[in-house]
Design a protein around this motif. Sequence first.
Motif, PDB file in Angstrom:
ATOM      1  N   GLY A 163     -18.709  -6.538  14.363  1.00 43.12           N
ATOM      2  CA  GLY A 163     -17.729  -6.913  15.373  1.00 43.12           C
ATOM      3  C   GLY A 163     -16.906  -5.718  15.822  1.00 43.12           C
ATOM      4  O   GLY A 163     -16.975  -4.624  15.245  1.00 43.12           O
ATOM      5  N   ALA A 164     -16.096  -5.917  16.834  1.00 43.41           N
ATOM      6  CA  ALA A 164     -15.314  -4.820  17.409  1.00 43.41           C
ATOM      7  C   ALA A 164     -14.410  -4.155  16.396  1.00 43.41           C
ATOM      8  O   ALA A 164     -14.307  -2.927  16.344  1.00 43.41           O
ATOM      9  N   VAL A 165     -13.732  -4.961  15.570  1.00 42.32           N
ATOM     10  CA  VAL A 165     -12.790  -4.362  14.617  1.00 42.32           C
ATOM     11  C   VAL A 165     -13.524  -3.614  13.509  1.00 42.32           C
ATOM     12  O   VAL A 165     -13.044  -2.584  13.010  1.00 42.32           O
ATOM     13  N   HIS A 166     -14.683  -4.115  13.110  1.00 41.62           N
ATOM     14  CA  HIS A 166     -15.492  -3.408  12.119  1.00 41.62           C
ATOM     15  C   HIS A 166     -15.937  -2.056  12.671  1.00 41.62           C
ATOM     16  O   HIS A 166     -15.795  -1.006  12.019  1.00 41.62           O
ATOM     17  N   LEU A 167     -16.454  -2.068  13.898  1.00 42.20           N
ATOM     18  CA  LEU A 167     -16.924  -0.824  14.509  1.00 42.20           C
ATOM     19  C   LEU A 167     -15.776   0.168  14.679  1.00 42.20           C
ATOM     20  O   LEU A 167     -15.931   1.362  14.386  1.00 42.20           O
ATOM     21  N   ALA A 168     -14.637  -0.313  15.157  1.00 46.21           N
ATOM     22  CA  ALA A 168     -13.493   0.576  15.382  1.00 46.21           C
ATOM     23  C   ALA A 168     -13.009   1.200  14.088  1.00 46.21           C
ATOM     24  O   ALA A 168     -12.649   2.390  14.048  1.00 46.21           O
ATOM     25  N   THR A 169     -12.997   0.423  13.022  1.00 47.43           N
ATOM     26  CA  THR A 169     -12.545   0.957  11.735  1.00 47.43           C
ATOM     27  C   THR A 169     -13.493   2.033  11.222  1.00 47.43           C
ATOM     28  O   THR A 169     -13.051   3.088  10.742  1.00 47.43           O
ATOM     29  N   GLU A 170     -14.786   1.786  11.339  1.00 39.12           N
ATOM     30  CA  GLU A 170     -15.746   2.791  10.894  1.00 39.12           C
ATOM     31  C   GLU A 170     -15.662   4.057  11.740  1.00 39.12           C
ATOM     32  O   GLU A 170     -15.825   5.170  11.229  1.00 39.12           O
ATOM     33  N   LEU A 171     -15.391   3.886  13.035  1.00 41.28           N
ATOM     34  CA  LEU A 171     -15.206   5.060  13.888  1.00 41.28           C
ATOM     35  C   LEU A 171     -13.990   5.865  13.443  1.00 41.28           C
ATOM     36  O   LEU A 171     -14.026   7.107  13.404  1.00 41.28           O
ATOM     37  N   LEU A 172     -12.923   5.171  13.072  1.00 36.37           N
ATOM     38  CA  LEU A 172     -11.726   5.862  12.596  1.00 36.37           C
ATOM     39  C   LEU A 172     -12.014   6.642  11.325  1.00 36.37           C
ATOM     40  O   LEU A 172     -11.629   7.810  11.196  1.00 36.37           O
ATOM     41  N   TRP A 173     -12.671   6.013  10.374  1.00 33.05           N
ATOM     42  CA  TRP A 173     -12.998   6.720   9.120  1.00 33.05           C
ATOM     43  C   TRP A 173     -13.852   7.952   9.416  1.00 33.05           C
ATOM     44  O   TRP A 173     -13.658   9.014   8.809  1.00 33.05           O
ATOM     45  N   LEU A 198       0.829  -1.210   0.000  1.00 32.75           N
ATOM     46  CA  LEU A 198       0.000   0.000   0.000  1.00 32.75           C
ATOM     47  C   LEU A 198       0.863   1.258   0.000  1.00 32.75           C
ATOM     48  O   LEU A 198       0.407   2.328  -0.415  1.00 32.75           O
ATOM     49  N   GLY A 199       2.089   1.144   0.485  1.00 29.60           N
ATOM     50  CA  GLY A 199       3.032   2.258   0.411  1.00 29.60           C
ATOM     51  C   GLY A 199       2.838   3.352   1.441  1.00 29.60           C
ATOM     52  O   GLY A 199       3.297   4.476   1.230  1.00 29.60           O
ATOM     53  N   VAL A 200       2.188   3.037   2.555  1.00 24.26           N
ATOM     54  CA  VAL A 200       2.021   4.033   3.623  1.00 24.26           C
ATOM     55  C   VAL A 200       2.603   3.466   4.919  1.00 24.26           C
ATOM     56  O   VAL A 200       2.644   2.249   5.114  1.00 24.26           O
ATOM     57  N   SER A 201       3.047   4.366   5.802  1.00 27.78           N
ATOM     58  CA  SER A 201       3.717   3.931   7.025  1.00 27.78           C
ATOM     59  C   SER A 201       3.133   4.513   8.299  1.00 27.78           C
ATOM     60  O   SER A 201       3.548   4.129   9.397  1.00 27.78           O
ATOM     61  N   ASN A 202       2.206   5.464   8.171  1.00 27.74           N
ATOM     62  CA  ASN A 202       1.628   6.069   9.367  1.00 27.74           C
ATOM     63  C   ASN A 202       0.204   6.524   9.084  1.00 27.74           C
ATOM     64  O   ASN A 202      -0.276   6.441   7.938  1.00 27.74           O
ATOM     65  N   ALA A 203      -0.462   7.022  10.107  1.00 23.49           N
ATOM     66  CA  ALA A 203      -1.872   7.380   9.979  1.00 23.49           C
ATOM     67  C   ALA A 203      -2.093   8.514   8.994  1.00 23.49           C
ATOM     68  O   ALA A 203      -3.039   8.482   8.191  1.00 23.49           O
ATOM     69  N   GLN A 204      -1.253   9.525   9.034  1.00 21.56           N
ATOM     70  CA  GLN A 204      -1.450  10.664   8.142  1.00 21.56           C
ATOM     71  C   GLN A 204      -1.288  10.271   6.682  1.00 21.56           C
ATOM     72  O   GLN A 204      -2.039  10.743   5.809  1.00 21.56           O
ATOM     73  N   LEU A 212       3.368  -7.344   7.998  1.00 22.01           N
ATOM     74  CA  LEU A 212       2.471  -6.214   7.810  1.00 22.01           C
ATOM     75  C   LEU A 212       3.027  -5.001   8.548  1.00 22.01           C
ATOM     76  O   LEU A 212       3.867  -5.137   9.436  1.00 22.01           O
ATOM     77  N   ARG A 213       2.540  -3.825   8.189  1.00 23.42           N
ATOM     78  CA  ARG A 213       2.957  -2.589   8.845  1.00 23.42           C
ATOM     79  C   ARG A 213       1.865  -2.104   9.790  1.00 23.42           C
ATOM     80  O   ARG A 213       0.681  -2.205   9.472  1.00 23.42           O
ATOM     81  N   ALA A 214       2.287  -1.565  10.910  1.00 25.25           N
ATOM     82  CA  ALA A 214       1.338  -0.998  11.869  1.00 25.25           C
ATOM     83  C   ALA A 214       1.154   0.482  11.588  1.00 25.25           C
ATOM     84  O   ALA A 214       2.129   1.221  11.446  1.00 25.25           O
ATOM     85  N   ILE A 215      -0.107   0.899  11.524  1.00 23.73           N
ATOM     86  CA  ILE A 215      -0.428   2.315  11.310  1.00 23.73           C
ATOM     87  C   ILE A 215      -0.665   3.025  12.638  1.00 23.73           C
ATOM     88  O   ILE A 215      -0.245   4.169  12.829  1.00 23.73           O
ATOM     89  N   GLY A 216      -1.315   2.372  13.575  1.00 27.81           N
ATOM     90  CA  GLY A 216      -1.570   3.002  14.873  1.00 27.81           C
ATOM     91  C   GLY A 216      -2.370   2.083  15.763  1.00 27.81           C
ATOM     92  O   GLY A 216      -2.978   1.110  15.296  1.00 27.81           O
ATOM     93  N   PHE A 251      -3.156   6.697  17.555  1.00 29.95           N
ATOM     94  CA  PHE A 251      -3.696   7.598  16.537  1.00 29.95           C
ATOM     95  C   PHE A 251      -3.718   9.023  17.057  1.00 29.95           C
ATOM     96  O   PHE A 251      -3.577   9.973  16.279  1.00 29.95           O
ATOM     97  N   ASN A 252      -3.902   9.183  18.360  1.00 27.15           N
ATOM     98  CA  ASN A 252      -3.873  10.517  18.946  1.00 27.15           C
ATOM     99  C   ASN A 252      -2.525  11.186  18.723  1.00 27.15           C
ATOM    100  O   ASN A 252      -2.453  12.382  18.436  1.00 27.15           O
ATOM    101  N   GLU A 253      -1.453  10.432  18.872  1.00 26.46           N
ATOM    102  CA  GLU A 253      -0.111  10.966  18.618  1.00 26.46           C
ATOM    103  C   GLU A 253       0.016  11.478  17.196  1.00 26.46           C
ATOM    104  O   GLU A 253       0.810  12.385  16.923  1.00 26.46           O
ATOM    105  N   GLN A 254      -0.763  10.884  16.294  1.00 21.68           N
ATOM    106  CA  GLN A 254      -0.632  11.191  14.873  1.00 21.68           C
ATOM    107  C   GLN A 254      -1.703  12.150  14.369  1.00 21.68           C
ATOM    108  O   GLN A 254      -1.897  12.289  13.162  1.00 21.68           O
ATOM    109  N   GLY A 255      -2.402  12.777  15.291  1.00 19.49           N
ATOM    110  CA  GLY A 255      -3.323  13.826  14.890  1.00 19.49           C
ATOM    111  C   GLY A 255      -4.780  13.446  14.787  1.00 19.49           C
ATOM    112  O   GLY A 255      -5.624  14.309  14.522  1.00 19.49           O
ATOM    113  N   VAL A 256      -5.111  12.158  14.974  1.00 24.82           N
ATOM    114  CA  VAL A 256      -6.523  11.758  14.973  1.00 24.82           C
ATOM    115  C   VAL A 256      -7.003  11.864  16.423  1.00 24.82           C
ATOM    116  O   VAL A 256      -7.072  10.884  17.166  1.00 24.82           O
ATOM    117  N   THR A 257      -7.329  13.062  16.815  1.00 22.70           N
ATOM    118  CA  THR A 257      -7.596  13.377  18.221  1.00 22.70           C
ATOM    119  C   THR A 257      -8.854  12.678  18.730  1.00 22.70           C
ATOM    120  O   THR A 257      -9.908  12.718  18.092  1.00 22.70           O
TER     121      THR A 257
END
Length: 323
Positions: free
Chosen positions: A160-170, A132-138, A217-221, A237-243
């Motif tokens: 499920g928990a991971v589905h809900l968490a991902t949608e919350l992030l988006w 995917l070519g990305v290394s962080n949340a931003q 795999l790479r970790a985003i946050g 994610f907070n460290e990376q600006g997703v407050t």
Amino acid sequence: MKRRHVLQLAALTPAAAAQAQTAAWPTQPVRMVIPFAAGGPTDVVGRLLADRMSEFLPQRVVVENRTGSGVVIGTEVVAKSPKDGSVILYNTIAHAVLRALFPRLSFDPVGDFTPVALCGQIPMIMLVHPSLGVSNAQELIALLRANPGKYDYASSGNGGAVHLATELLWHQAGGLRVNHVPYRGSSQAMADVLSGRIPIIMDVAAGAVPYLQRGELRAIGISDMQRNPAAPSVPTFNEQGVTGFVAYTWHMVLVPAGTPEPIVTAMNAAINRALNLPGVKERLQELTMTVVSDSTPASAKAFLDAEIAKWEPIIRSANITAN
């Protein structure tokens, strides 16, 4: 009381022991219903707790796995059980979203239960395939924002928990449009992410760490307010600006509403004592769980109410269903 029961009650807090002595404890072993399959991560933690709780209660706690319709079948069993402490529920974030995902239940996930104790919280880690070519949340957010609807993400299942968490992030990242591809379990979802067919997945931290250690795999946050000792190099994610982005799967013990308060109080004390036993907290921390060993029935209820208020709007806005 039998001598064994007296010794067990003496191990509780004085107030809990005094109340427990007057409570009508069941004469048979206490059934801990876990609405997840045997051998899974929730079952592993629940069995550990059940075993150690037994040291502080008049009756032994035995685990019964009751799966079906997500967690509906097992939860219904407890909702319709005697209100005497003989049957307890060991559930997760799934309890907080039952009402939104299954509007025609034969029981009320809120009104038919009394929370006893919050046992712990497990954060999640977002992983991406290196291609995917990305290394962080931003970088990930910028890529997805520039390409709405182009990319897919996997999950272990709808609601499920991971589905809900991902949608919350988006949602918190500004309303990103990413296609959800649900699977029947995390192993199937992860297989397609490892192959690069699906480039993005959120997984519980304990499940994600091995893929990071092997460099697959790479970790985003991580979805916590602080870094996790099991994955100290993964930023929040907070460290990376997703407050304010925080999401957990969590574990809680509940009983049927109407269970006598002395039983609830004594059971709460037994849970907290079990979680503080030597080796227990350390083992759960190895599983990336942040242990909560000072929960009260009141604080557990407040936590559950807050989780329901947090996730139900996400479920509606993202049109998440249980199918």
